[in-house]
Design a protein around this motif. Structure first.
Motif, PDB file in Angstrom:
ATOM      1  N   SER A  88       0.825  -1.214   0.000  1.00  0.00           N
ATOM      2  CA  SER A  88       0.000   0.000   0.000  1.00  0.00           C
ATOM      3  C   SER A  88       0.856   1.260   0.000  1.00  0.00           C
ATOM      4  CB  SER A  88      -0.925   0.007   1.229  1.00  0.00           C
ATOM      5  OG  SER A  88      -1.819  -1.074   1.210  1.00  0.00           O
ATOM      6  N   ASP A 118      -7.898   5.726  -0.143  1.00  0.00           N
ATOM      7  CA  ASP A 118      -7.682   4.285  -0.003  1.00  0.00           C
ATOM      8  C   ASP A 118      -6.674   3.986   1.096  1.00  0.00           C
ATOM      9  OD1 ASP A 118      -9.121   2.744  -2.290  1.00  0.00           O
ATOM     10  OD2 ASP A 118      -8.238   4.457  -3.320  1.00  0.00           O
ATOM     11  N   ARG A 164     -17.458   7.155  -4.630  1.00  0.00           N
ATOM     12  CA  ARG A 164     -16.086   7.469  -5.032  1.00  0.00           C
ATOM     13  C   ARG A 164     -15.949   8.878  -5.596  1.00  0.00           C
ATOM     14  NH1 ARG A 164     -13.932   1.917  -8.046  1.00  0.00           N
ATOM     15  NH2 ARG A 164     -13.586   0.683  -6.149  1.00  0.00           N
ATOM     16  N   HIS A 221      -7.703  -3.399  -2.030  1.00  0.00           N
ATOM     17  CA  HIS A 221      -7.553  -1.963  -2.265  1.00  0.00           C
ATOM     18  C   HIS A 221      -6.249  -1.655  -2.986  1.00  0.00           C
ATOM     19  CE1 HIS A 221     -10.957   0.283  -0.617  1.00  0.00           C
ATOM     20  NE2 HIS A 221     -11.162  -0.818   0.089  1.00  0.00           N
ATOM     21  N   THR A 228      -7.140  -1.994  -6.440  1.00  0.00           N
ATOM     22  CA  THR A 228      -7.897  -0.806  -6.832  1.00  0.00           C
ATOM     23  C   THR A 228      -6.965   0.382  -7.054  1.00  0.00           C
ATOM     24  OG1 THR A 228      -9.835  -1.576  -5.606  1.00  0.00           O
ATOM     25  CG2 THR A 228      -9.729   0.767  -6.111  1.00  0.00           C
TER      26      THR A 228
END
Length: 447
Positions: free
Chosen positions: A23, A50, A87, A152, A155
């Motif tokens: 991340s 996120d 979003r 995520h 994403t």
């Protein structure tokens, strides 16, 4: 604490560290504050949303729900509630700045590791009251949080693909992996029953449960995903200009978007080029096609004289072993994915050529069912018979029977902990910023 729990906790701590490292690499280590706070597409969140969301989710489930701790930042729960904030609206929220998000996530993680030391994550005995319904049973809630963060991360990669500007994600040289193109373009999956879903996988979500026996007629399925070269034939044959290949909804989508090819493709003279994470390159003919919607996948299949597989057909092709009658966790068996099996976990920023990773083939000889591209199926997302929401309705149940189509198998961007032959993904049939492709199937002629 017994030895098995020690090993399980070491694995959980290592996987938590891997997901956070990924991340941070996709956010704090990739872009400056301006790039993290910007909304690069109305389809996606600002990347900094996120980043703090995964920390807030971790706090709510591992510290509050499972650990019994007081809330660290109850004031930000509303900001990072995915269901309360569409979003497109998240860029307008008073989000934590990147440095604040990093500090918050680190504080949450420190307390999570403290609670992990004393958590009882032993599996419950089969048949015991509440078996399989405890957050801590076999470490389920930790597995849930790890998978959530990796989802995520995928994403975030989709956001990076939509972002305009110079490349910021480094790409290692392509690994030299075995290449073995199947001798057959399709294989026959025999008629009969198989076990679909799971009852005992500690990483499985509620929508993968319960296991049940499903009896299918025989069918043929492609041994590999549809490639860019094969899809280009559809494009060059006027596939996007001919109404006959499309459903009504698909044709409306096609004309409404003025679609002429997969997302990120562009004609350059006689060749097709694509934009991939800020790089312009010739579309590689031997890779599985990606960034296609359900509508495009179904139109191609119709043009080819085939159809998309149902979700049950896909799963039988992926995990059923006709020699033993067993359904395995992965196409190659029950051992966890290794690089020789599948292209997973962002090892490269795109699919592997079709025919790579032959060690990952199913017993029937179907290749690349795990990794490379998510594969559209013809099935609308809903619960299995006997479904029970756990631990919250908003993960699966609220999406049932709403027109979402099921995708299977994971992509090159999916982490190995977040994919297995029972794992179910779903999305709107118009979506194509995701790393989606497909393979075709067809009915078997009656004997």
């Amino acid at each position: 604490m017994n030895h098995d729990q020690e090993i399980a906790k070491e694995r959980i701590a290592a996987e938590l560290d891997r997901s956070r490292g990924r991340s941070n690499a996709l956010t704090l280590r990739a872009l400056d504050d301006e790039g993290l706070l910007a909304q690069h597409s109305p389809l996606m969140s600002p990347l900094v949303w996120d980043l703090a969301h995964v920390g807030n989710y971790e706090e709510q489930w591992l510290l509050r729900a499972a650990g019994g701790r007081e809330a660290l930042r109850p004031d930000i729960d509303g900001l990072y509630d995915a269901f309360e904030n569409p979003r497109a609206d998240r860029v307008t929220l008073p989000l934590l700045r990147p440095a604040e998000a990093e500090e918050y996530n680190a504080r949450v993680r420190k307390e999570v590791l403290d609670t992990l030391e004393t958590a009882d994550i032993a599996p419950r005995e089969p048949g015991a009251p509440g078996a399989g319904r405890s957050l801590l049973d076999a470490g389920f809630v930790y597995h849930m949080v790890i998978q959530h963060e990796h989802m995520h991360d995928e994403t975030m990669l989709a956001t990076h693909q939509l972002r305009r500007g110079a490349p910021v994600l480094l790409e290692d040289p392509d690994d030299v992996a075995p290449l073995r193109v199947p001798r057959q373009d399709e294989v026959l999956v025999p008629e009969g029953p198989f076990t679909m879903g799971t009852d005992d996988d500690p990483w499985a979500y509620d929508n993968e449960r319960p296991a049940r026996v499903v009896d299918l007629a025989a069918f043929w399925i492609d041994t590999r995903p549809v490639t860019n070269a094969a899809y280009q034939e559809f494009v060059e044959d006027g596939g996007y200009q001919s109404r006959r290949w499309w459903t009504r909804d698909g044709w409306e989508w096609c004309k409404g978007r003025d679609a002429v090819a997969p997302a990120f493709w562009q004609r350059d003279g006689h060749a097709w080029i694509r934009r991939r994470f800020g790089r312009q390159e010739i579309v590689p003919p031997d890779e599985p096609v990606q960034h296609v919607s359900f509508h495009e996948a179904r139109a191609y299949a119709t043009w080819a004289g085939k159809r998309l597989p149902t979700e049950a057909e896909w799963e039988k092709a992926a995990r059923f072993d006709p020699a033993t009658g067993r359904s395995h966790r992965y196409p190659w068996g029950d051992e966890e994915p290794e690089p020789r099996h599948a292209n997973l976990g962002q090892r490269r920023l795109g699919p592997s050529p079709a025919g790579r990773h032959p060690d990952g083939a199913s017993p029937l000889g179907v290749q690349q069912l795990i990794g490379d591209v998510w594969e559209w199926t013809s099935t609308t997302f809903t619960g299995y018979p006997g479904f029970a929401a756990f631990p919250y309705r908003e993960y699966s149940e609220v999406f049932f029977d709403s027109g979402y189509k099921v995708l299977r198998g994971g992509s090159w961007a999916t982490h190995p902990t977040a994919v297995r032959s029972t794992f179910r993904n779903w999305d709107h049939p118009v979506r194509r910023q995701i790393f989606s492709g497909f393979r075709c199937a067809r009915d078997a002629e009656p004997v």
